[in-house]
Design an enzyme around this catalytic site. Structure first.
Site, PDB file in Angstrom:
ATOM      1  N   ALA A  66      53.804 -18.928   4.857  1.00  0.00           N
ATOM      2  CA  ALA A  66      54.829 -18.373   3.980  1.00  0.00           C
ATOM      3  C   ALA A  66      54.553 -18.875   2.568  1.00  0.00           C
ATOM      4  O   ALA A  66      53.956 -19.938   2.382  1.00  0.00           O
ATOM      5  CB  ALA A  66      56.205 -18.811   4.451  1.00  0.00           C
ATOM      6  N   GLY A 111      53.299 -19.603   8.854  1.00  0.00           N
ATOM      7  CA  GLY A 111      53.656 -18.210   9.137  1.00  0.00           C
ATOM      8  C   GLY A 111      52.442 -17.345   9.449  1.00  0.00           C
ATOM      9  O   GLY A 111      52.563 -16.320  10.139  1.00  0.00           O
ATOM     10  N   GLU A 114      51.774 -17.888  13.010  1.00  0.00           N
ATOM     11  CA  GLU A 114      52.871 -17.256  13.764  1.00  0.00           C
ATOM     12  C   GLU A 114      52.701 -15.741  13.838  1.00  0.00           C
ATOM     13  O   GLU A 114      52.943 -15.131  14.874  1.00  0.00           O
ATOM     14  CB  GLU A 114      54.212 -17.617  13.105  1.00  0.00           C
ATOM     15  CG  GLU A 114      54.562 -19.091  13.280  1.00  0.00           C
ATOM     16  CD  GLU A 114      55.767 -19.510  12.463  1.00  0.00           C
ATOM     17  OE1 GLU A 114      55.716 -19.375  11.224  1.00  0.00           O
ATOM     18  OE2 GLU A 114      56.750 -19.974  13.052  1.00  0.00           O
ATOM     19  N   GLU A 134      53.981 -27.009   8.843  1.00  0.00           N
ATOM     20  CA  GLU A 134      55.306 -27.051   8.204  1.00  0.00           C
ATOM     21  C   GLU A 134      55.868 -28.460   8.132  1.00  0.00           C
ATOM     22  O   GLU A 134      56.596 -28.812   7.196  1.00  0.00           O
ATOM     23  CB  GLU A 134      56.295 -26.141   8.961  1.00  0.00           C
ATOM     24  CG  GLU A 134      56.026 -24.653   8.798  1.00  0.00           C
ATOM     25  CD  GLU A 134      55.068 -24.094   9.829  1.00  0.00           C
ATOM     26  OE1 GLU A 134      54.352 -24.868  10.496  1.00  0.00           O
ATOM     27  OE2 GLU A 134      55.020 -22.855   9.951  1.00  0.00           O
TER      28      GLU A 134
HETATM   29  N1  DAK Z   1      52.042 -20.445  -0.445  1.00  0.00           N
HETATM   30  C1  DAK Z   1      51.807 -20.179  -1.761  1.00  0.00           C
HETATM   31  N2  DAK Z   1      50.604 -20.338  -2.335  1.00  0.00           N
HETATM   32  C2  DAK Z   1      49.606 -20.797  -1.577  1.00  0.00           C
HETATM   33  C3  DAK Z   1      49.767 -21.101  -0.210  1.00  0.00           C
HETATM   34  C4  DAK Z   1      51.056 -20.892   0.367  1.00  0.00           C
HETATM   35  N3  DAK Z   1      51.320 -21.087   1.657  1.00  0.00           N
HETATM   36  N4  DAK Z   1      48.599 -21.536   0.274  1.00  0.00           N
HETATM   37  C5  DAK Z   1      47.732 -21.513  -0.751  1.00  0.00           C
HETATM   38  N5  DAK Z   1      48.330 -21.066  -1.865  1.00  0.00           N
HETATM   39  C6  DAK Z   1      47.747 -20.897  -3.188  1.00  0.00           C
HETATM   40  C7  DAK Z   1      47.527 -22.246  -3.868  1.00  0.00           C
HETATM   41  O1  DAK Z   1      48.720 -22.678  -4.471  1.00  0.00           O
HETATM   42  C8  DAK Z   1      46.449 -21.883  -4.874  1.00  0.00           C
HETATM   43  O2  DAK Z   1      47.052 -21.215  -5.962  1.00  0.00           O
HETATM   44  P1  DAK Z   1      46.598 -21.525  -7.491  1.00  0.00           P
HETATM   45  O3  DAK Z   1      46.794 -22.983  -7.686  1.00  0.00           O
HETATM   46  O4  DAK Z   1      45.135 -21.124  -7.527  1.00  0.00           O
HETATM   47  O5  DAK Z   1      47.474 -20.647  -8.321  1.00  0.00           O
HETATM   48  C9  DAK Z   1      45.594 -20.866  -4.140  1.00  0.00           C
HETATM   49  O6  DAK Z   1      46.435 -20.347  -3.072  1.00  0.00           O
HETATM   50  C10 DAK Z   1      44.368 -21.477  -3.485  1.00  0.00           C
HETATM   51  O7  DAK Z   1      44.783 -22.575  -2.687  1.00  0.00           O
HETATM   52  P2  DAK Z   1      44.153 -24.048  -2.823  1.00  0.00           P
HETATM   53  O8  DAK Z   1      43.637 -24.277  -4.202  1.00  0.00           O
HETATM   54  O9  DAK Z   1      45.139 -25.004  -2.268  1.00  0.00           O
HETATM   55  O10 DAK Z   1      42.908 -23.897  -1.831  1.00  0.00           O
HETATM   56  P3  DAK Z   1      42.202 -25.058  -0.993  1.00  0.00           P
HETATM   57  O11 DAK Z   1      40.954 -24.464  -0.441  1.00  0.00           O
HETATM   58  O12 DAK Z   1      42.084 -26.313  -1.800  1.00  0.00           O
HETATM   59  O13 DAK Z   1      43.206 -25.385   0.204  1.00  0.00           O
HETATM   60  C11 DAK Z   1      44.704 -24.778   2.025  1.00  0.00           C
HETATM   61  C12 DAK Z   1      43.447 -24.389   1.162  1.00  0.00           C
HETATM   62  C13 DAK Z   1      45.029 -23.607   2.914  1.00  0.00           C
HETATM   63  C14 DAK Z   1      44.349 -25.998   2.887  1.00  0.00           C
HETATM   64  C15 DAK Z   1      45.854 -25.153   1.050  1.00  0.00           C
HETATM   65  O14 DAK Z   1      46.015 -24.071   0.111  1.00  0.00           O
HETATM   66  C16 DAK Z   1      47.162 -25.367   1.758  1.00  0.00           C
HETATM   67  O15 DAK Z   1      47.412 -26.427   2.343  1.00  0.00           O
HETATM   68  N6  DAK Z   1      48.069 -24.373   1.683  1.00  0.00           N
HETATM   69  C17 DAK Z   1      49.383 -24.470   2.259  1.00  0.00           C
HETATM   70  C18 DAK Z   1      49.293 -24.287   3.733  1.00  0.00           C
HETATM   71  C19 DAK Z   1      50.654 -24.466   4.384  1.00  0.00           C
HETATM   72  O16 DAK Z   1      51.311 -25.502   4.286  1.00  0.00           O
HETATM   73  N7  DAK Z   1      51.106 -23.389   5.068  1.00  0.00           N
HETATM   74  C20 DAK Z   1      52.363 -23.407   5.700  1.00  0.00           C
HETATM   75  C21 DAK Z   1      53.354 -22.883   4.731  1.00  0.00           C
HETATM   76  S1  DAK Z   1      54.994 -23.107   5.367  1.00  0.00           S
HETATM   77  C22 DAK Z   1      61.062 -19.667   7.684  1.00  0.00           C
HETATM   78  C23 DAK Z   1      60.168 -18.977   8.392  1.00  0.00           C
HETATM   79  C24 DAK Z   1      58.843 -19.266   8.288  1.00  0.00           C
HETATM   80  C25 DAK Z   1      58.437 -20.270   7.468  1.00  0.00           C
HETATM   81  C26 DAK Z   1      59.349 -20.966   6.749  1.00  0.00           C
HETATM   82  C27 DAK Z   1      60.668 -20.656   6.847  1.00  0.00           C
HETATM   83  N8  DAK Z   1      62.428 -19.376   7.799  1.00  0.00           N
HETATM   84  C28 DAK Z   1      62.886 -19.056   9.140  1.00  0.00           C
HETATM   85  C29 DAK Z   1      63.337 -19.677   6.776  1.00  0.00           C
HETATM   86  C30 DAK Z   1      57.050 -20.547   7.355  1.00  0.00           C
HETATM   87  C31 DAK Z   1      56.642 -21.596   6.653  1.00  0.00           C
HETATM   88  C32 DAK Z   1      55.257 -21.752   6.309  1.00  0.00           C
HETATM   89  O17 DAK Z   1      54.397 -20.970   6.650  1.00  0.00           O
END
Ligand code: DAK
Length: 263
Positions: A66, A111, A114, A134
């Site tokens: 997400a 997400g 998921e 998460e």
């Molecule tokens: N959201 C927004 N932007 C993201 C992103 C994300 N999930 N993942 C990556 N990006 C963006 C980065 O901010 C970066 O943007 P700029 O800085 O260039 O503007 C660009 O994509 C490239 O990412 P990185 O520079 O970080 O790239 P790396 O190769 O260094 O790292 C990575 C890749 C995938 C390991 C890293 O980007 C990372 O850790 N990303 C986050 C992964 C994560 O935590 N995903 C889970 C998100 S939480 C809900 C339902 C569902 C959910 C929540 C609530 N409700 C029921 C309310 C779901 C939650 C989630 O999915």
């Protein structure tokens, strides 16, 4: 309908949804989720589409989760809407009558993992990575991850992935049963298309019955689930595809399945 954040393409019986925000690693903003919902509704109502592939644009990510930037700004009511919207679209995807393959071409996190699990099965590129990180953000999976993951891979692996927030490789994901097959990245889409077109050529009534039985029977007691098979088995005999399939076998030729869901 014009889409901003996804590509929605149809080619013969195959529909492909590509999440198209490669600069944000295809993160799921509310707009992406809404556009996937619209594409899924169009597929559900289509007579032409017989199989679906869901993938991500670029070579780095399927969907990195997400959109954290969008979520960080949400009010509680917007968060509730986003949650409902996400859960509804995953159910809609899972319950499509057509088979759906997730072609995971990079990060499938949060997400993203998921949504892949709401597809019927997952093919992965050898550089793909999976996880439910998460917990590192102080939250939990919110699009069904705790439930679909434990159903796919068992309690132990679901606990480890959700509690540690760790990320696993495509090969590890295959070893635990999350991924069906792993391909060199350059061959992933061709493999997914081949499988999708193969399934698209099967009878629609039988395909839909398989999906309804496996999805619907999964959590039921065996004594209640098995008899459902008899009803769907009988329904197959109401489709011209059953006669064609058996006739083709006896005539030593390939079947030509033409039955629709209403005939
Ligand atoms: N959201 C927004 N932007 C993201 C992103 C994300 N999930 N993942 C990556 N990006 C963006 C980065 O901010 C970066 O943007 P700029 O800085 O260039 O503007 C660009 O994509 C490239 O990412 P990185 O520079 O970080 O790239 P790396 O190769 O260094 O790292 C990575 C890749 C995938 C390991 C890293 O980007 C990372 O850790 N990303 C986050 C992964 C994560 O935590 N995903 C889970 C998100 S939480 C809900 C339902 C569902 C959910 C929540 C609530 N409700 C029921 C309310 C779901 C939650 C989630 O999915």
């Amino acid at each position: 309908m014009a889409y901003e954040t996804i590509l929605f393409e149809t080619e013969g019986p195959l529909a492909t949804i590509t999440v198209n925000r490669p600069k944000a690693l295809n993160a799921l903003s509310p707009l992406v989720v809404g556009e996937i919902a619209a594409a899924v509704a169009a597929i559900r109502d289509s007579d032409q589409v017989r199989a679906v592939i869901l993938t991500g644009a670029g070579d780095k990510a399927f969907i990195a989760g997400a959109d954290i930037a969008a979520m960080s700004q949400m009010t509680p009511l917007e968060g509730r809407f986003f949650s409902r919207q996400g859960q509804d679209v995953l159910f809609a995807l899972e319950n499509l009558p057509q088979p759906v393959i997730a072609a995971v071409n990079g990060f499938a996190l949060g997400g993203g993992c998921e949504i892949a699990m709401a597809c019927d099965f997952i093919y992965a590129a050898d550089n793909a990575k999976f996880g439910q990180p998460e917990i590192n953000l102080g939250i939990i999976p919110g699009f069904g991850g705790t439930q679909r993951l434990s159903r796919r891979v068992g309690k132990g692996w679901a606990m480890e992935l959700c509690l540690t927030g760790g990320i696993i490789s495509a090969e590890e994901a295959k070893a635990i049963g999350l991924v069906n097959r792993v391909f060199p990245a350059a061959e992933l889409m061709a493999a997914a298309k081949k499988a999708a077109l193969g399934m698209a050529a099967k009878g629609r009534v039988a395909t839909r019955a398989v999906k309804e039985l496996i999805n619907g029977g999964f959590d039921m007691a065996l004594e209640r689930a098995i008899p459902m098979e008899s009803e769907h088995f009988a329904t197959c005999f109401a489709s011209p595809d059953q006669a064609e399939g058996m006739k083709a076998f006896l005539e030593k030729r390939k079947p030509n399945f033409v039955g629709g869901l209403n005939k």
